[in-house]
Design a protein around this motif. Structure first.
Motif, mmCIF file in Angstrom:
data_model
loop_
_atom_site.group_PDB
_atom_site.id
_atom_site.type_symbol
_atom_site.label_atom_id
_atom_site.label_comp_id
_atom_site.label_asym_id
_atom_site.label_seq_id
_atom_site.Cartn_x
_atom_site.Cartn_y
_atom_site.Cartn_z
ATOM 1 N N LEU A 183 -32.153 43.035 -0.648
ATOM 2 C CA LEU A 183 -33.159 43.821 -0.148
ATOM 3 C C LEU A 183 -34.664 43.359 -0.520
ATOM 4 N N MET A 184 -34.934 42.759 -1.425
ATOM 5 C CA MET A 184 -36.340 42.372 -1.870
ATOM 6 C C MET A 184 -36.435 41.160 -1.137
ATOM 7 N N ARG A 185 -35.567 40.101 -0.833
ATOM 8 C CA ARG A 185 -35.531 39.013 -0.078
ATOM 9 C C ARG A 185 -35.840 39.414 1.329
ATOM 10 N N ALA A 186 -35.439 40.535 1.953
ATOM 11 C CA ALA A 186 -35.362 40.735 3.192
ATOM 12 C C ALA A 186 -36.941 41.414 3.314
ATOM 13 N N ILE A 187 -37.362 42.179 2.750
ATOM 14 C CA ILE A 187 -38.890 42.746 2.504
ATOM 15 C C ILE A 187 -39.844 41.489 2.574
ATOM 16 N N SER A 188 -39.677 40.660 1.768
ATOM 17 C CA SER A 188 -40.372 39.436 1.633
ATOM 18 C C SER A 188 -40.326 38.243 2.690
ATOM 19 N N GLY A 189 -39.508 38.710 3.865
ATOM 20 C CA GLY A 189 -39.172 37.827 4.857
ATOM 21 C C GLY A 189 -38.591 36.520 4.297
#
Lengths: 265, 214
Positions: free
Chosen positions: B44-50
């Motif tokens: 989810l952190m990767r998703a928010i980071s793009g």
């Protein structure tokens, strides 16, 4: 941002590898020295240009009817093994290990890839300068100054340069552009498979070229006696630049396309 | 500023790692991501980071959609797992190299970030000589040195000594106070409660609970 990205790649990809450039220079110098020792036997005084031509003259391709005529070009393969060693892991590591640190700062994955390709151009120019520098240095130690072609060196080898006025087109343009194209292919292969696979494929291409003559295998463009410079009907600069240009363009576009889909996992 | 994660699903090799995630994150708040290993916190952190592309759904940073209007959040600092710094560079040289990419900050800010995490900016030791805790601190410094609007820290207090934990808490507090959205994932429930204002519990790629930290 592209300029900043290139600056980053220069620092991490090129400046940090100064020892490899030095090793490359020493290797070129060592082969140049060996060439001079051979020339001294015949009391010939070749220039740095003669030595460069001699080093990249390469070998005759393998012919079934001339089994004994085939000679494996160790100096050529040794130089090329090092030339394509510089960036074996670079793109792979930059993506796999450092992308969460760098990519969001670049703000664009395309810039990341274009920067790697432009760094490669600078790398090839550095290789060209280092080659000239170290070979010229050895030539000076042997009392030879300047870059003049001496036909008697190649008469001794039973080879001749057919287009003396085009030597620098082959040495200064065609060969560097071929190294550029093959290194870019190597960088792209790191994006889509493993770094080792990329390196092995490039060395495989070069190895095939030492045995076979083909106008379509770029490895042949790095062997001067396969080109029109030293062979009647050999590969011309136009053919070389067209094939290399296609490789450069295709890998650049494929790289951009791959980057769009690629994820930092 | 606001981050909106809208119906975000991510499937990797047939496995759903994020499953219809919906989340709204606001400025000046620290969010604590809680969940077991493999629950989807880091993803989810990767998703928010793009850093990953959605299989469906989207992430909006302000009014811009990731992957459409912009590739990455314009101002973000990330610490994910073990960042690979350059072994033969000092801590300062590593941060300088990264800071030079955007050119937003100079030597002074880099040194301040190093001091803030308890590292000596003048330390001449190379990164390869750093302890695990020092490496982690350098990762945190890299994430916060440019004072980004979004700070994402995955397990920031891993391998860090007690003194270091106090400093990390201070950093998170300061980031929040200047209006950043801070996202922290941490195994230690007590620490997470202390660090975060809101807890987001994730299980099997789904958000199962979002509540205020008590």
């Amino acid at each position: 941002m592209l300029l900043r990205a290139i600056r980053y790649d220069l620092k991490t990809g090129i400046f940090r590898k100064w020892f490899l450039y030095l090793a490359f220079g020493i290797l070129m110098g060592a082969f140049a020295e060996k060439a001079y020792q051979w020339l001294n036997v015949f009391q010939l005084k070749g220039s740095a240009l003669d030595v460069l031509l001699y080093l990249f003259k390469g070998n005759r391709e393998f012919r079934k009817d001339e089994l004994e005529g085939f000679e494996f070009p160790f100096p050529f393969m040794a130089i090329m093994t090092l030339v394509f060693f510089f960036f074996v892991y670079y793109v792979y590591k930059e993506w796999k290990e450092r992308s969460s640190l760098t990519i969001p700062r670049f703000q664009d994955k395309s810039i990341w890839w274009i920067s790697k390709c432009l760094m490669n151009v600078i790398h090839v120019l550095v290789l060209l300068v280092v080659s000239l520098l170290f070979v010229s240095l050895v030539a000076m130690l042997h009392g030879s100054y300047g870059l003049i072609y001496h036909s008697q060196v190649f008469e001794l080898l039973e080879w001749q340069v057919l287009q003396v006025n085009q030597i620098w087109i082959y040495l200064g343009i065609c060969m560097p552009v071929t190294v550029l194209a093959l290194t870019q292919l190597e960088l792209y292969l790191q994006l889509i498979c493993s770094p080792v696979v990329g390196y092995v494929i490039i060395l495989g291409l070069l190895l095939i070229s030492t045995f076979y003559y083909s106008k379509w295998i770029p490895g042949d463009y790095l062997i001067l006696n396969r080109t029109a410079l030293m062979r009647e009907g050999g590969i011309t600069p136009l053919q070389i630049l067209v094939v290399d240009g296609i490789i450069i363009l295709v890998t650049l576009i494929l790289g951009l396309w791959t980057m769009r889909k690629k994820e930092c996992l | 500023m606001e981050i909106i994660v809208n119906d975000y699903t991510k499937t990797i090799k047939g496995a759903t790692v994020l499953d219809h995630v919906n989340l709204k994150l606001h400025s000046g708040v620290c969010y604590g991501f809680k969940g077991k290993n493999g629950s989807g916190k880091t993803m989810l952190m990767r998703a928010i980071s793009g850093l990953i592309n959605p299989s469906s759904g989207y992430v909006k940073i302000g009014d811009k959609q990731l992957g459409k209007d912009l590739s990455f959040p314009e101002s973000i600092g990330i610490l994910l797992e073990n960042p690979a710094f350059l072994d033969n560079y000092t801590g300062y040289a590593n941060l300088k190299l990264l800071a030079d990419i955007q050119g937003k900050i100079k030597e002074k800010e880099i040194k301040e970030a190093l001091s803030a995490v308890g590292l000596d900016p003048e330390d001449k030791r190379k990164y390869k000589k750093y302890s695990l805790g020092m490496k982690q601190k350098l990762g945190i410094a890299a994430a916060v040195m440019e004072k980004p609007e979004i700070v994402i820290l995955d397990e920031p207090i891993n391998a860090i000594d007690e003194e270091g934990v106090v400093l990390v808490k201070k950093i998170i507090f300061e980031a929040k106070n200047r209006g950043a959205i801070v996202i922290v994932a941490c195994h230690d429930k007590e620490e997470l409660m202390e660090l975060a204002d809101e807890i987001v519990e994730i299980s099997a790629g789904k958000i199962v609970e979002k509540k205020e930290a008590v």
